[in-house]
Design an enzyme around this catalytic site. Sequence first.
Site, mmCIF file in Angstrom:
data_model
loop_
_atom_site.group_PDB
_atom_site.id
_atom_site.type_symbol
_atom_site.label_atom_id
_atom_site.label_comp_id
_atom_site.label_asym_id
_atom_site.label_seq_id
_atom_site.Cartn_x
_atom_site.Cartn_y
_atom_site.Cartn_z
ATOM 1 N N ILE A 55 0.824 -1.216 0.000
ATOM 2 C CA ILE A 55 0.000 0.000 0.000
ATOM 3 C C ILE A 55 0.857 1.266 0.000
ATOM 4 O O ILE A 55 0.370 2.359 0.253
ATOM 5 C CB ILE A 55 -0.984 0.023 1.185
ATOM 6 C CG1 ILE A 55 -0.254 -0.013 2.508
ATOM 7 C CG2 ILE A 55 -1.999 -1.084 1.068
ATOM 8 C CD1 ILE A 55 -1.128 0.315 3.693
ATOM 9 N N LEU A 88 3.890 3.929 1.197
ATOM 10 C CA LEU A 88 4.287 4.464 2.503
ATOM 11 C C LEU A 88 3.105 5.139 3.182
ATOM 12 O O LEU A 88 2.986 6.358 3.240
ATOM 13 C CB LEU A 88 5.453 5.443 2.360
ATOM 14 C CG LEU A 88 6.799 4.802 2.078
ATOM 15 C CD1 LEU A 88 7.890 5.867 2.018
ATOM 16 C CD2 LEU A 88 7.141 3.765 3.111
ATOM 17 N N HIS A 89 2.208 4.314 3.682
ATOM 18 C CA HIS A 89 1.052 4.775 4.424
ATOM 19 C C HIS A 89 1.015 4.029 5.746
ATOM 20 O O HIS A 89 1.431 2.875 5.840
ATOM 21 C CB HIS A 89 -0.241 4.533 3.647
ATOM 22 C CG HIS A 89 -0.307 5.348 2.398
ATOM 23 N ND1 HIS A 89 -0.589 6.689 2.397
ATOM 24 C CD2 HIS A 89 -0.075 5.022 1.108
ATOM 25 C CE1 HIS A 89 -0.545 7.149 1.170
ATOM 26 N NE2 HIS A 89 -0.227 6.153 0.357
ATOM 27 N N ALA A 90 0.523 4.671 6.768
ATOM 28 C CA ALA A 90 0.320 4.094 8.094
ATOM 29 C C ALA A 90 1.524 3.309 8.590
ATOM 30 O O ALA A 90 2.559 3.885 8.882
ATOM 31 C CB ALA A 90 -0.949 3.266 8.121
#
Length: 97
Positions: free
Chosen positions: A12, A14-16
């Site tokens: 996904i 570089l998220h969360a």
Amino acid sequence: MPEQKAFVAAEIGLHARAAAVFVRAVTETGLPVTIRKPNGLPVDARSLLEVMTEDFGHGCEVLLAVAPDALSDDQSVPEAESALIALSAVLEGTQAR
């Protein structure tokens, strides 16, 4: 200026969680690292908000850098180069954190 190319391996981007792992690794280096897309503007890689806002998606090429004039007296260019290689490994998923 020490610079290292890397690719974002996280499905996904570089998220969360992936961004938090990366930012934590950057912070642990103690170096003023920036991250950017090849034709983009650099953002502070120590800032979770800035990293997540830039939309570094899966497979995205990024450039990590440390400006030599931003290094403190106890930090060296070879140390920065080694740190960037390690951070590249974190982004590419080849190093567990």
